[in-house]
Write a protein that holds these residues in place. Structure first.
Motif, PDB file in Angstrom:
ATOM      1  N   SER A  12       0.822  -1.206   0.000  1.00 16.17           N
ATOM      2  CA  SER A  12       0.000   0.000   0.000  1.00 16.17           C
ATOM      3  C   SER A  12       0.862   1.264   0.000  1.00 16.17           C
ATOM      4  O   SER A  12       1.996   1.255   0.474  1.00 16.17           O
ATOM      5  N   VAL A  13       0.298   2.305  -0.558  1.00 18.48           N
ATOM      6  CA  VAL A  13       0.933   3.623  -0.595  1.00 18.48           C
ATOM      7  C   VAL A  13      -0.010   4.587   0.115  1.00 18.48           C
ATOM      8  O   VAL A  13      -1.203   4.612  -0.167  1.00 18.48           O
ATOM      9  N   ASN A  14       0.515   5.376   1.031  1.00 16.55           N
ATOM     10  CA  ASN A  14      -0.283   6.360   1.747  1.00 16.55           C
ATOM     11  C   ASN A  14      -0.439   7.597   0.844  1.00 16.55           C
ATOM     12  O   ASN A  14       0.392   8.507   0.844  1.00 16.55           O
ATOM     13  N   HIS A  15      -1.516   7.603   0.065  1.00 16.81           N
ATOM     14  CA  HIS A  15      -1.709   8.667  -0.926  1.00 16.81           C
ATOM     15  C   HIS A  15      -1.955  10.038  -0.292  1.00 16.81           C
ATOM     16  O   HIS A  15      -1.553  11.063  -0.852  1.00 16.81           O
ATOM     17  N   VAL A  16      -2.604  10.069   0.860  1.00 20.02           N
ATOM     18  CA  VAL A  16      -2.856  11.356   1.525  1.00 20.02           C
ATOM     19  C   VAL A  16      -1.529  12.002   1.931  1.00 20.02           C
ATOM     20  O   VAL A  16      -1.309  13.203   1.694  1.00 20.02           O
ATOM     21  N   LEU A  17      -0.638  11.208   2.509  1.00 22.63           N
ATOM     22  CA  LEU A  17       0.662  11.722   2.899  1.00 22.63           C
ATOM     23  C   LEU A  17       1.437  12.240   1.683  1.00 22.63           C
ATOM     24  O   LEU A  17       2.027  13.329   1.721  1.00 22.63           O
ATOM     25  N   HIS A  18       1.432  11.481   0.602  1.00 20.75           N
ATOM     26  CA  HIS A  18       2.179  11.894  -0.584  1.00 20.75           C
ATOM     27  C   HIS A  18       1.557  13.119  -1.258  1.00 20.75           C
ATOM     28  O   HIS A  18       2.276  13.947  -1.826  1.00 20.75           O
ATOM     29  N   LEU A  19       0.241  13.248  -1.171  1.00 20.35           N
ATOM     30  CA  LEU A  19      -0.402  14.458  -1.685  1.00 20.35           C
ATOM     31  C   LEU A  19       0.051  15.680  -0.880  1.00 20.35           C
ATOM     32  O   LEU A  19       0.400  16.718  -1.462  1.00 20.35           O
ATOM     33  N   LEU A  20       0.073  15.537   0.440  1.00 25.13           N
ATOM     34  CA  LEU A  20       0.533  16.655   1.276  1.00 25.13           C
ATOM     35  C   LEU A  20       1.993  17.003   0.987  1.00 25.13           C
ATOM     36  O   LEU A  20       2.345  18.186   0.880  1.00 25.13           O
ATOM     37  N   LEU A  21       2.842  15.988   0.851  1.00 26.34           N
ATOM     38  CA  LEU A  21       4.250  16.251   0.541  1.00 26.34           C
ATOM     39  C   LEU A  21       4.418  16.898  -0.832  1.00 26.34           C
ATOM     40  O   LEU A  21       5.283  17.752  -1.026  1.00 26.34           O
ATOM     41  N   THR A  22       3.571  16.500  -1.773  1.00 27.86           N
ATOM     42  CA  THR A  22       3.630  17.110  -3.101  1.00 27.86           C
ATOM     43  C   THR A  22       3.236  18.582  -3.035  1.00 27.86           C
ATOM     44  O   THR A  22       3.866  19.437  -3.669  1.00 27.86           O
ATOM     45  N   LEU A  23       2.202  18.902  -2.256  1.00 23.29           N
ATOM     46  CA  LEU A  23       1.783  20.296  -2.119  1.00 23.29           C
ATOM     47  C   LEU A  23       2.836  21.124  -1.386  1.00 23.29           C
ATOM     48  O   LEU A  23       3.110  22.268  -1.768  1.00 23.29           O
ATOM     49  N   ILE A  24       3.421  20.545  -0.330  1.00 24.93           N
ATOM     50  CA  ILE A  24       4.429  21.272   0.445  1.00 24.93           C
ATOM     51  C   ILE A  24       5.679  21.561  -0.381  1.00 24.93           C
ATOM     52  O   ILE A  24       6.286  22.636  -0.268  1.00 24.93           O
ATOM     53  N   THR A  25       6.064  20.612  -1.234  1.00 21.87           N
ATOM     54  CA  THR A  25       7.297  20.775  -2.037  1.00 21.87           C
ATOM     55  C   THR A  25       7.003  21.381  -3.409  1.00 21.87           C
ATOM     56  O   THR A  25       7.841  21.304  -4.305  1.00 21.87           O
ATOM     57  N   PHE A  26       5.834  21.970  -3.575  1.00 19.27           N
ATOM     58  CA  PHE A  26       5.438  22.628  -4.829  1.00 19.27           C
ATOM     59  C   PHE A  26       5.530  21.687  -6.027  1.00 19.27           C
ATOM     60  O   PHE A  26       5.956  22.063  -7.117  1.00 19.27           O
ATOM     61  N   GLY A  27       5.138  20.410  -5.817  1.00 18.86           N
ATOM     62  CA  GLY A  27       5.053  19.455  -6.914  1.00 18.86           C
ATOM     63  C   GLY A  27       6.277  18.584  -7.117  1.00 18.86           C
ATOM     64  O   GLY A  27       6.220  17.624  -7.886  1.00 18.86           O
ATOM     65  N   PHE A  28       7.384  18.876  -6.473  1.00 18.60           N
ATOM     66  CA  PHE A  28       8.589  18.070  -6.694  1.00 18.60           C
ATOM     67  C   PHE A  28       8.454  16.642  -6.153  1.00 18.60           C
ATOM     68  O   PHE A  28       9.064  15.727  -6.674  1.00 18.60           O
ATOM     69  N   TRP A  29       7.669  16.454  -5.110  1.00 19.57           N
ATOM     70  CA  TRP A  29       7.524  15.131  -4.497  1.00 19.57           C
ATOM     71  C   TRP A  29       6.719  14.180  -5.379  1.00 19.57           C
ATOM     72  O   TRP A  29       6.752  12.965  -5.167  1.00 19.57           O
ATOM     73  N   ILE A  30       6.049  14.682  -6.401  1.00 21.93           N
ATOM     74  CA  ILE A  30       5.215  13.826  -7.246  1.00 21.93           C
ATOM     75  C   ILE A  30       6.031  12.742  -7.947  1.00 21.93           C
ATOM     76  O   ILE A  30       5.537  11.644  -8.204  1.00 21.93           O
ATOM     77  N   ILE A  31       7.306  13.006  -8.201  1.00 17.30           N
ATOM     78  CA  ILE A  31       8.173  12.006  -8.839  1.00 17.30           C
ATOM     79  C   ILE A  31       8.339  10.794  -7.914  1.00 17.30           C
ATOM     80  O   ILE A  31       8.228   9.644  -8.347  1.00 17.30           O
ATOM     81  N   VAL A  32       8.576  11.053  -6.638  1.00 21.06           N
ATOM     82  CA  VAL A  32       8.712   9.974  -5.655  1.00 21.06           C
ATOM     83  C   VAL A  32       7.392   9.229  -5.509  1.00 21.06           C
ATOM     84  O   VAL A  32       7.354   7.990  -5.464  1.00 21.06           O
ATOM     85  N   TRP A  33       6.294   9.967  -5.473  1.00 19.37           N
ATOM     86  CA  TRP A  33       4.967   9.387  -5.323  1.00 19.37           C
ATOM     87  C   TRP A  33       4.668   8.438  -6.476  1.00 19.37           C
ATOM     88  O   TRP A  33       4.196   7.318  -6.266  1.00 19.37           O
ATOM     89  N   ILE A  34       4.938   8.854  -7.699  1.00 21.40           N
ATOM     90  CA  ILE A  34       4.697   8.022  -8.874  1.00 21.40           C
ATOM     91  C   ILE A  34       5.571   6.763  -8.828  1.00 21.40           C
ATOM     92  O   ILE A  34       5.096   5.653  -9.092  1.00 21.40           O
ATOM     93  N   ALA A  35       6.829   6.928  -8.468  1.00 22.71           N
ATOM     94  CA  ALA A  35       7.737   5.773  -8.393  1.00 22.71           C
ATOM     95  C   ALA A  35       7.261   4.757  -7.348  1.00 22.71           C
ATOM     96  O   ALA A  35       7.275   3.544  -7.596  1.00 22.71           O
ATOM     97  N   LEU A  36       6.838   5.247  -6.198  1.00 24.15           N
ATOM     98  CA  LEU A  36       6.345   4.353  -5.162  1.00 24.15           C
ATOM     99  C   LEU A  36       5.054   3.655  -5.573  1.00 24.15           C
ATOM    100  O   LEU A  36       4.853   2.469  -5.285  1.00 24.15           O
ATOM    101  N   SER A  37       4.186   4.357  -6.274  1.00 18.48           N
ATOM    102  CA  SER A  37       2.932   3.764  -6.725  1.00 18.48           C
ATOM    103  C   SER A  37       3.177   2.669  -7.755  1.00 18.48           C
ATOM    104  O   SER A  37       2.546   1.606  -7.723  1.00 18.48           O
ATOM    105  N   ILE A  38       4.099   2.908  -8.679  1.00 15.77           N
ATOM    106  CA  ILE A  38       4.434   1.895  -9.687  1.00 15.77           C
ATOM    107  C   ILE A  38       5.071   0.684  -9.018  1.00 15.77           C
ATOM    108  O   ILE A  38       4.751  -0.466  -9.337  1.00 15.77           O
ATOM    109  N   SER A  39       5.953   0.925  -8.074  1.00  6.55           N
ATOM    110  CA  SER A  39       6.607  -0.163  -7.348  1.00  6.55           C
ATOM    111  C   SER A  39       5.595  -0.998  -6.566  1.00  6.55           C
ATOM    112  O   SER A  39       5.660  -2.221  -6.556  1.00  6.55           O
ATOM    113  N   ALA A  40       4.666  -0.351  -5.918  1.00  6.48           N
ATOM    114  CA  ALA A  40       3.642  -1.063  -5.148  1.00  6.48           C
ATOM    115  C   ALA A  40       2.740  -1.888  -6.059  1.00  6.48           C
ATOM    116  O   ALA A  40       2.354  -3.006  -5.718  1.00  6.48           O
ATOM    117  N   ALA A  41       2.417  -1.353  -7.235  1.00  6.53           N
ATOM    118  CA  ALA A  41       1.561  -2.080  -8.170  1.00  6.53           C
ATOM    119  C   ALA A  41       2.245  -3.339  -8.689  1.00  6.53           C
ATOM    120  O   ALA A  41       1.609  -4.363  -8.907  1.00  6.53           O
TER     121      ALA A  41
END
Length: 103
Positions: free
Chosen positions: A53-82
């Motif tokens: 599982s991936v904690n999408h709420v946490l990654h959304l917050l990190l993406t907003l806090i980092t002005f979108g830079f965290w989305i790369i990590v979020w996508i990588a983790l989601s692909i890995s989990a799938a």
């Protein structure tokens, strides 16, 4: 075992249905301990699913806090989990032999 000891001939003896159920319960318990979740179970078989599982709420917050830079990590983790999702079927035949098949 000794090399000169003869192997038993003929079919394997069938085991008691209660023992089959106990062997299946033990196999299911081992899969649950390994992180699986039982999707369905019959008398002598079970389907177990593993999901990362991936904690999408946490990654959304990190993406907003980092002005979108965290989305790369979020996508990588989601692909890995799938890619780590898998389903297996556990069965115990009338001779007591357990089989674990990926689906």
């Amino acid at each position: 075992m000794s090399e000169n000891m003869p192997m038993p001939q003929g079919p394997l003896p069938r085991i008691d249905p209660e023992l089959r159920r106990a062997k299946l319960a033990l196999a299911v318990q081992q899969e649950i301990v390994a992180g699986g979740r039982v999707e369905s179970q019959t008398e002598f078989s079970a389907v177990v699913r593993f999901e990362a599982s991936v904690n999408h709420v946490l990654h959304l917050l990190l993406t907003l806090i980092t002005f979108g830079f965290w989305i790369i990590v979020w996508i990588a983790l989601s692909i890995s989990a799938a890619s780590r999702r898998k389903t297996v079927m556990l069965t115990v035949d009338e001779y007591g032999q357990g089989v674990r098949q990926p689906l």
